[in-house]
Design an enzyme around this catalytic site. Structure first.
Site, PDB file in Angstrom:
ATOM      1  N   GLU A  78       0.607  -1.215  -0.094  1.00 12.90           N
ATOM      2  CA  GLU A  78       0.283  -0.017  -0.101  1.00 12.90           C
ATOM      3  C   GLU A  78       1.048   1.185   0.454  1.00 12.90           C
ATOM      4  OE1 GLU A  78      -4.463  -0.540   1.926  1.00 12.90           O
ATOM      5  OE2 GLU A  78      -3.010  -1.281   3.270  1.00 12.90           O
ATOM      6  N   HIS A  97      -0.549   6.126   7.941  1.00  8.78           N
ATOM      7  CA  HIS A  97      -1.597   4.860   7.604  1.00  8.78           C
ATOM      8  C   HIS A  97      -2.164   4.199   8.494  1.00  8.78           C
ATOM      9  CE1 HIS A  97      -5.157   2.045   5.320  1.00  8.78           C
ATOM     10  NE2 HIS A  97      -3.780   0.718   5.718  1.00  8.78           N
ATOM     11  N   HIS A 168     -11.252  -0.090   6.153  1.00  3.59           N
ATOM     12  CA  HIS A 168     -10.308  -0.616   6.181  1.00  3.59           C
ATOM     13  C   HIS A 168      -9.713   0.057   7.345  1.00  3.59           C
ATOM     14  CE1 HIS A 168      -6.550  -0.471   3.304  1.00  3.59           C
ATOM     15  NE2 HIS A 168      -6.191  -0.821   5.087  1.00  3.59           N
TER      16      HIS A 168
END
Ligand code: MN
Length: 237
Positions: A78, A97, A168
């Site tokens: 990612e 993240h 997510h």
């Protein structure tokens, strides 16, 4: 990686340990920092648990998501979250993240994450939600695993400081590592407080003016919590 960036790399390693120690990252999630010597590149750990990152695990990545490493090590699938946000937002120098748990409910319901206390004024009026189905269709693994998906996420983030990713996690962006760590930690704290407050009744959120004023105030005091979180993380090693 040049020796000129040694302090920055050291802070990035610490930030990995702090975010793990404070419960924002677990075995997953990542933090990066833009390279001040070449803003078209950034530093991020190789694909590994953030709590275990050491200086020698930090890799250089460009804005196409290509890793520049003589040993041919790879970073996170990612990493495009980071590369495309740096491309879209020249003002941003650090990106986190995470899948921090209390934030997830606000990405999957109609309850929007909003600033509930003075430590989280940076959230501002709008925390956008990224819907990956609009870009990847109905059957994706929900990961931001391409430039195309990274661009779509950066587009949803717009000029905000935090974006939620449905089902997510979330992304927090900042002008520095210390501000990014602060924002990631207090995004989780705000979500927890908002979940608690919802049980009691209707919530009085910060006004837009209060959010802005408190955010400006707290930005002058990023060093204080950083020192504490750093000490805690070092002791926990
Ligand atoms: Mn993820």
């Amino acid at each position: 990686m040049t020796s000129n960036n040694q302090d920055l790399i050291e802070d990035l390693v610490l930030a990995n340990h702090i975010l793990y120690n404070e419960g924002v990252l677990d075995g997953f999630g990542h933090i990066s920092v833009r390279n001040p010597l070449d803003p078209s590149t950034f530093f991020i750990a190789k694909s590994m648990a953030p709590g275990l990152v050491k200086a020698q695990d930090i890799l250089l990545c460009d804005l196409d998501g290509v890793i520049h490493d003589e040993q041919k090590r790879n970073s996170y699938v990612e990493r495009y979250i980071h590369s495309e946000i740096y491309r879209a937002r020249p003002d941003i120098h650090s990106v986190v993240h995470s899948h921090s748990a209390s934030v997830i409910p606000f990405g999957v319901t109609s309850q929007r994450l909003r600033p509930i206390c003075h430590m989280s004024g940076f959230l501002g009026a709008i925390t956008p939600i990224f819907e990956i189905r609009h870009s990847a269709g109905e059957g994706s693994d929900l990961l931001i695993s391409s430039q195309k998906l990274g661009k779509a996420l950066a587009n949803t983030l717009g000029s905000s400081t935090v974006a939620l990713m449905r089902g997510h996690g979330s992304v927090a962006v900042a002008h520095s590592i210390k501000q990014a760590v602060y924002r990631a930690i207090y995004t989780e704290t705000n979500a927890k407080l908002q979940l608690e407050s919802m049980k009691l009744g209707e919530i009085e959120f910060l006004s837009d003016a209060e959010a802005s004023a408190t955010s400006n105030m707290n930005d002058q005091h990023l060093e204080r919590p950083w020192q504490l979180w750093k000490e805690k993380a070092l002791q926990a090693r």
